[in-house]
Write an enzyme that holds these catalytic residues in place. Structure first.
Site, PDB file in Angstrom:
ATOM      1  N   GLU A 115       0.828  -1.212   0.000  1.00 13.67           N
ATOM      2  CA  GLU A 115       0.000   0.000   0.000  1.00 13.67           C
ATOM      3  C   GLU A 115       0.860   1.260   0.000  1.00 13.67           C
ATOM      4  OE1 GLU A 115      -3.082   0.060  -0.552  1.00 13.67           O
ATOM      5  OE2 GLU A 115      -4.037  -1.744   0.246  1.00 13.67           O
ATOM      6  N   HIS A 139      -2.743   2.312   8.279  1.00 15.61           N
ATOM      7  CA  HIS A 139      -3.862   1.582   7.662  1.00 15.61           C
ATOM      8  C   HIS A 139      -4.040   0.271   8.415  1.00 15.61           C
ATOM      9  CE1 HIS A 139      -6.367  -0.800   5.144  1.00 15.61           C
ATOM     10  NE2 HIS A 139      -5.387  -1.627   4.840  1.00 15.61           N
ATOM     11  N   HIS A 141      -7.157  -3.036   9.619  1.00 13.50           N
ATOM     12  CA  HIS A 141      -8.443  -3.699   9.389  1.00 13.50           C
ATOM     13  C   HIS A 141      -9.207  -3.737  10.714  1.00 13.50           C
ATOM     14  CE1 HIS A 141      -6.575  -6.082   5.757  1.00 13.50           C
ATOM     15  NE2 HIS A 141      -6.555  -4.763   5.600  1.00 13.50           N
ATOM     16  N   GLU A 169     -17.020  11.489  21.670  1.00 14.59           N
ATOM     17  CA  GLU A 169     -15.633  11.851  21.353  1.00 14.59           C
ATOM     18  C   GLU A 169     -15.419  12.095  19.859  1.00 14.59           C
ATOM     19  OE1 GLU A 169     -12.730  12.199  23.225  1.00 14.59           O
ATOM     20  OE2 GLU A 169     -14.173  12.314  24.864  1.00 14.59           O
ATOM     21  N   HIS A 210     -12.989  -3.245   3.680  1.00 16.81           N
ATOM     22  CA  HIS A 210     -11.531  -3.433   3.770  1.00 16.81           C
ATOM     23  C   HIS A 210     -10.939  -2.911   5.078  1.00 16.81           C
ATOM     24  CE1 HIS A 210      -7.373  -2.973   1.582  1.00 16.81           C
ATOM     25  NE2 HIS A 210      -7.237  -3.233   2.855  1.00 16.81           N
TER      26      HIS A 210
HETATM   27 ZN   LIG Z   1      -5.569  -3.624   4.107  1.00 14.53          ZN
END
Ligand SMILES: [Zn+2]
Length: 274
Positions: A115, A139, A141, A169, A210
């Site tokens: 990525e 990044h 999951h 929040e 994702h």
């Molecule tokens: Zn991912």
């Protein structure tokens, strides 16, 4: 020295451990990058050219000459702690921002995360928008945010308002809202472009089916955005499982929070009823 390389390593180790213990990074999921302060190169760690220059396939003129600490392609975040030099590395972009080379790490082979383009696009846009302050991109999951994208028809206003309503929040942490990105192929330039477009206005983007991307001045700041959004998603899903949402923060209550903390929310989202 605050910005020493060992300190940077400690921060990425702590963050990757926290991500793993939260359940946000199964197998080789998740990736982290930090734009490094040039001050760290005054430390005694041996930085040297460890690869040829590799074409990025995109131009990043705003990042020309910058160095990044980046988790490795196919590596498990939970293994960074055991062996940082095998699971993460330092890359340097050339003076055109079109190529990179490895200066440290990735000792078991491979290179930066698949990525990487999404990370560099995010860094490029947030470096500009934050006038150089923001340096971290994460990044992961995170399961509740992902589940939300299967359960509901979402877009940027809907997911933003829903998260604000389900945890007070949220509007404090991300008054500009959460960008929603429809499913695209992981690692693709299309996903990187769509994410970067959203990050012009926002610091957190949810990728349908994702995961999530967040940016911040450091890893704690980016991690915190995800943690708070994930809690709100969990609140929503548990409430639905427990009989449905009978109460939530009202627009008036959210407006009171905005006033109290002197926030600058996306008012088109705040005033919308979902
Ligand atoms: Zn991912």
């Amino acid at each position: 020295m605050q910005n020493s390389f060992p300190n940077c390593l400690s921060e990425i180790i702590k963050t990757s451990r926290d991500i793993w213990s939260k359940g946000w990074a199964e197998a080789n999921a998740g990736n982290i990058s930090v734009r490094l302060d040039p001050e760290i190169f005054q430390t005694e760690v041996a930085f040297e050219q460890r690869s040829d220059w590799i074409a990025l396939g995109m131009d990043f003129p705003v990042l020309a000459g910058e160095c990044f600490l980046v988790s490795g392609r196919g590596k498990y975040l939970r293994n960074i702690e055991l062996s940082p030099e095998k699971n993460i590395g330092v890359i340097e972009l050339d003076n055109s921002g079109r190529k990179y080379r490895v200066l440290w790490g990735y000792e078991s082979g491979g290179g930066p995360t698949s990525e990487l383009l999404a990370h560099l696009k995010a860094h490029a846009i947030r470096k500009k928008v934050s006038k150089g302050v923001e340096r971290a991109v994460i990044h992961v999951h995170s399961p509740n945010l992902i589940t939300l994208t299967y359960a509901l028809d979402l877009d940027t206003p809907r997911i933003s308002k829903l998260l604000w309503e389900m945890h007070a929040e949220c509007i404090v942490m991300f008054p500009e809202g959460v960008e929603f990105v429809l499913w695209m192929l992981p690692g693709s330039s299309e996903l990187a472009d769509a994410t970067a477009k959203g990050l012009q206005r926002r610091r957190i983007a949810v990728w349908q089916f994702h995961g999530v991307v967040a940016t911040g001045r450091n890893l704690d700041a980016a991690f915190g955005l995800i943690d708070v959004a994930e809690k709100a998603a969990e609140n929503y899903l548990k409430t639905m499982a427990g009989g449905g949402v009978k109460n939530k923060l009202t627009t008036q209550q959210l407006q009171a929070i905005v006033k109290h903390f002197n926030l600058k929310p996306d008012t088109s989202i705040l005033n919308m009823e979902i």
